[in-house]
Design a protein around this motif. Structure first.
Motif, PDB file in Angstrom:
ATOM      1  N   MET A 239     -25.385   7.891 -32.567  1.00 50.73           N
ATOM      2  CA  MET A 239     -26.624   8.071 -33.324  1.00 50.73           C
ATOM      3  C   MET A 239     -27.753   8.334 -32.343  1.00 50.73           C
ATOM      4  N   LYS A 240     -28.429   9.479 -32.503  1.00 44.77           N
ATOM      5  CA  LYS A 240     -29.491   9.870 -31.583  1.00 44.77           C
ATOM      6  C   LYS A 240     -30.838   9.424 -32.122  1.00 44.77           C
ATOM      7  N   ILE A 241     -31.535   8.613 -31.348  1.00 43.52           N
ATOM      8  CA  ILE A 241     -32.873   8.145 -31.733  1.00 43.52           C
ATOM      9  C   ILE A 241     -33.893   8.946 -30.938  1.00 43.52           C
ATOM     10  N   PRO A 242     -34.760   9.701 -31.578  1.00 40.46           N
ATOM     11  CA  PRO A 242     -35.689  10.572 -30.865  1.00 40.46           C
ATOM     12  C   PRO A 242     -36.821   9.795 -30.206  1.00 40.46           C
ATOM     13  N   PRO A 243     -37.313  10.275 -29.058  1.00 36.45           N
ATOM     14  CA  PRO A 243     -38.470   9.624 -28.434  1.00 36.45           C
ATOM     15  C   PRO A 243     -39.734   9.913 -29.234  1.00 36.45           C
ATOM     16  N   PRO A 244     -40.730   9.062 -29.140  1.00 39.30           N
ATOM     17  CA  PRO A 244     -41.972   9.270 -29.900  1.00 39.30           C
ATOM     18  C   PRO A 244     -42.819  10.380 -29.285  1.00 39.30           C
ATOM     19  N   LYS A 245     -43.682  10.965 -30.085  1.00 38.40           N
ATOM     20  CA  LYS A 245     -44.615  11.980 -29.581  1.00 38.40           C
ATOM     21  C   LYS A 245     -45.814  11.330 -28.893  1.00 38.40           C
ATOM     22  N   SER A 246     -46.211  10.180 -29.382  1.00 40.11           N
ATOM     23  CA  SER A 246     -47.397   9.489 -28.871  1.00 40.11           C
ATOM     24  C   SER A 246     -47.080   8.752 -27.577  1.00 40.11           C
ATOM     25  N   TRP A 247     -47.933   8.897 -26.552  1.00 43.68           N
ATOM     26  CA  TRP A 247     -47.701   8.182 -25.294  1.00 43.68           C
ATOM     27  C   TRP A 247     -47.932   6.687 -25.475  1.00 43.68           C
ATOM     28  N   GLU A 248     -48.882   6.309 -26.401  1.00 40.42           N
ATOM     29  CA  GLU A 248     -49.110   4.878 -26.638  1.00 40.42           C
ATOM     30  C   GLU A 248     -47.863   4.223 -27.223  1.00 40.42           C
ATOM     31  N   GLU A 249     -47.222   4.911 -28.162  1.00 39.95           N
ATOM     32  CA  GLU A 249     -46.017   4.355 -28.786  1.00 39.95           C
ATOM     33  C   GLU A 249     -44.880   4.275 -27.770  1.00 39.95           C
ATOM     34  N   PHE A 250     -44.770   5.301 -26.900  1.00 40.64           N
ATOM     35  CA  PHE A 250     -43.722   5.275 -25.878  1.00 40.64           C
ATOM     36  C   PHE A 250     -43.916   4.081 -24.943  1.00 40.64           C
ATOM     37  N   GLU A 251     -45.154   3.802 -24.565  1.00 40.33           N
ATOM     38  CA  GLU A 251     -45.419   2.650 -23.704  1.00 40.33           C
ATOM     39  C   GLU A 251     -45.031   1.345 -24.400  1.00 40.33           C
ATOM     40  N   GLU A 252     -45.336   1.238 -25.697  1.00 43.68           N
ATOM     41  CA  GLU A 252     -44.989   0.014 -26.435  1.00 43.68           C
ATOM     42  C   GLU A 252     -43.473  -0.159 -26.547  1.00 43.68           C
ATOM     43  N   ILE A 253     -42.762   0.947 -26.807  1.00 42.46           N
ATOM     44  CA  ILE A 253     -41.301   0.888 -26.881  1.00 42.46           C
ATOM     45  C   ILE A 253     -40.721   0.491 -25.526  1.00 42.46           C
ATOM     46  N   THR A 254     -41.253   1.084 -24.463  1.00 45.69           N
ATOM     47  CA  THR A 254     -40.762   0.774 -23.117  1.00 45.69           C
ATOM     48  C   THR A 254     -41.028  -0.680 -22.757  1.00 45.69           C
ATOM     49  N   LEU A 255     -42.206  -1.178 -23.123  1.00 50.27           N
ATOM     50  CA  LEU A 255     -42.531  -2.577 -22.855  1.00 50.27           C
ATOM     51  C   LEU A 255     -41.535  -3.501 -23.551  1.00 50.27           C
ATOM     52  N   ASP A 256     -41.267  -3.253 -24.820  1.00 51.48           N
ATOM     53  CA  ASP A 256     -40.323  -4.102 -25.559  1.00 51.48           C
ATOM     54  C   ASP A 256     -38.918  -3.988 -24.983  1.00 51.48           C
ATOM     55  N   ALA A 257     -38.509  -2.774 -24.614  1.00 55.61           N
ATOM     56  CA  ALA A 257     -37.180  -2.587 -24.033  1.00 55.61           C
ATOM     57  C   ALA A 257     -37.052  -3.324 -22.706  1.00 55.61           C
ATOM     58  N   CYS A 258     -38.123  -3.304 -21.906  1.00 58.99           N
ATOM     59  CA  CYS A 258     -38.104  -4.000 -20.612  1.00 58.99           C
ATOM     60  C   CYS A 258     -38.073  -5.520 -20.800  1.00 58.99           C
ATOM     61  N   LYS A 259     -38.769  -6.009 -21.814  1.00 55.01           N
ATOM     62  CA  LYS A 259     -38.719  -7.450 -22.102  1.00 55.01           C
ATOM     63  C   LYS A 259     -37.288  -7.879 -22.426  1.00 55.01           C
ATOM     64  N   ILE A 260     -36.589  -7.029 -23.178  1.00 57.78           N
ATOM     65  CA  ILE A 260     -35.188  -7.315 -23.505  1.00 57.78           C
ATOM     66  C   ILE A 260     -34.312  -7.169 -22.271  1.00 57.78           C
ATOM     67  N   LYS A 261     -34.527  -6.107 -21.530  1.00 55.73           N
ATOM     68  CA  LYS A 261     -33.715  -5.797 -20.349  1.00 55.73           C
ATOM     69  C   LYS A 261     -33.745  -6.933 -19.336  1.00 55.73           C
ATOM     70  N   TRP A 262     -34.950  -7.431 -19.047  1.00 53.89           N
ATOM     71  CA  TRP A 262     -35.096  -8.448 -18.003  1.00 53.89           C
ATOM     72  C   TRP A 262     -35.296  -9.855 -18.567  1.00 53.89           C
ATOM     73  N   GLU A 263     -35.112  -9.976 -19.881  1.00 54.04           N
ATOM     74  CA  GLU A 263     -35.166 -11.287 -20.529  1.00 54.04           C
ATOM     75  C   GLU A 263     -36.455 -12.028 -20.183  1.00 54.04           C
ATOM     76  N   ASN A 264     -37.565 -11.282 -20.233  1.00 50.68           N
ATOM     77  CA  ASN A 264     -38.869 -11.864 -19.912  1.00 50.68           C
ATOM     78  C   ASN A 264     -39.905 -11.406 -20.937  1.00 50.68           C
ATOM     79  N   PRO A 265     -40.288 -12.283 -21.874  1.00 49.59           N
ATOM     80  CA  PRO A 265     -41.266 -11.910 -22.892  1.00 49.59           C
ATOM     81  C   PRO A 265     -42.693 -11.823 -22.344  1.00 49.59           C
ATOM     82  N   ASP A 266     -42.884 -12.189 -21.080  1.00 44.38           N
ATOM     83  CA  ASP A 266     -44.234 -12.226 -20.513  1.00 44.38           C
ATOM     84  C   ASP A 266     -44.632 -10.946 -19.772  1.00 44.38           C
ATOM     85  N   LEU A 267     -43.775  -9.928 -19.775  1.00 44.56           N
ATOM     86  CA  LEU A 267     -44.188  -8.646 -19.204  1.00 44.56           C
ATOM     87  C   LEU A 267     -45.402  -8.130 -19.973  1.00 44.56           C
ATOM     88  N   GLN A 268     -46.313  -7.451 -19.278  1.00 40.95           N
ATOM     89  CA  GLN A 268     -47.574  -7.048 -19.901  1.00 40.95           C
ATOM     90  C   GLN A 268     -47.895  -5.585 -19.622  1.00 40.95           C
TER      91      GLN A 268
END
Length: 348
Positions: A1-30
């Motif tokens: 299943m292909k999930i497309p990247p967002p057009k908005s750079w703000e949304e991409f940053e938010e998705i990346t932040l959440d993915a990194c929190k999951i990746k490194w098991e740290n909810p305090d990334l900012q």
């Protein structure tokens, strides 16, 4: 299943932040600052799973990633305070083996100069981390039901997780040698690579192993990370032979799953096993990979029953025969990446 990247750079940053929190098991990334403020090349900062200060720069664009752009972002990130110890560039583009190779060499040079190493997080990497948490996935993609995500995980993720788990686990002793070297210190290859490998093994284990096997693997991963990236004074001098001994314990767990696999899953297991063996061959030998080994690879690839995959292997074999030894070193990993991408997108 292909999930497309967002057009908005703000949304991409938010998705990346959440993915990194999951990746490194740290909810305090900012997030670092906001648009219009000087950010010193860092959009996301904080500590990763081994308590290293990391910085992430997000690039949301469709054009190919260039080495000159990467170097520009590195120069900016070097001004960030307090100093970061690892730097990632997150992009919405697909995995590119050529830019990966260039980044590995650049990161190798920087590590030898005691500068922070770098790594690229492609869109597929970001999504793989994001879908590990259904509630966070739904926050960004509410149109996808939990059933959709779970179906994708059970149908698609298990196959490439088997490939990831077997290939990376069986190569751990090779990574130990290349990255930490025989002198018991970080030399040679990029030390960030081994951290990425550990995260991949942990994630793929959760998709492949049963609960008791996964708990055993998780404990072993913690033991391995603690030894390689120990914080504070060690009781004994670091020895890469000990790190290798610990990594060999992973092999026993992974080899044990072969007897529970059938069909495509067993074929993928054997493909990963062959590619791992091939990686070590290229490091230790100047001669061409044997013809019979190519035939074994093609046999198991044929059992996966994906025409595109069979065609890729046929083409790779003819190209391999024309390569010099330096290029041949990267061939097993290039094929691993190509197979992985096909397995990820086969159900589109």
């Amino acid at each position: 299943m292909k999930i497309p990247p967002p057009k908005s750079w703000e949304e991409f940053e938010e998705i990346t932040l959440d993915a990194c929190k999951i990746k490194w098991e740290n909810p305090d990334l900012q997030m670092h600052g906001r648009q219009g403020q000087a950010q010193c090349g860092v959009d996301i900062y904080g500590a990763n799973h081994i308590f290293k200060n990391i910085g992430v720069q997000c690039k949301n664009y469709e054009s190919e990633l260039s080495l000159s752009l990467i170097k520009d972002e590195i120069r900016k990130a070097e001004t960030f305070t307090p100093k970061i110890e690892m730097f990632y560039i997150a992009v919405t583009t697909n995995t590119d083996v050529n830019i990966q190779r260039e980044v590995r060499f650049l990161s190798h040079e920087r590590a030898n100069e005691n500068k922070f190493p770098i790594m690229i997080l492609f869109w597929t990497d970001i999504i793989q981390d994001l879908i590990r948490n259904n509630s966070i996935s739904k926050k960004h993609y509410p149109q996808l039901s939990l059933t959709d995500l779970n179906t994708a995980e059970t149908r698609d993720v298990r196959l490439f997780s088997i490939l990831d788990l077997v290939y990376n686990t069986l190569n751990l002793d090779l990574y130990n040698n290349l990255i930490f070297g025989e002198f018991g210190q970080m030399v040679g290859e990029n030390p960030l690579q081994i951290q990425s490998v550990i995260l991949t093994i942990k994630y793929s284990s959760s998709n492949v192993l049963n609960q008791s096997e996964y708990e055993q693997m998780a404990k072993l991963i913690d033991k391995y990370k603690d030894y390689l990236f120990h914080v504070g004074k060690r009781k004994e001098e670091f020895s890469w032979e000990i790190a290798e001994k610990i990594s060999n314990e992973f092999t026993g767990i992974v080899n044990g799953i072969e007897y529970n696999l059938t069909g495509k899953e067993l074929a993928v297991f054997n493909v990963a096993k062959i590619l791992a063996k091939w990686s070590k061959w290229e490091v230790d030998s100047d001669s061409l990979w044997p013809k019979e080994s190519w035939e074994n690879l093609k046999t198991f690839v044929g059992r996966i029953k994906i025409d595109e995959l069979r065609n890729k292997i046929e083409k790779s074999e003819s190209e391999y025969m024309e390569m010099d030894h330096f290029k041949r070193l990267d061939c097993p990993h290039k094929i691993y990446n190509e197979i992985r991408n096909i397995l990820i997108h086969q159900a589109e």
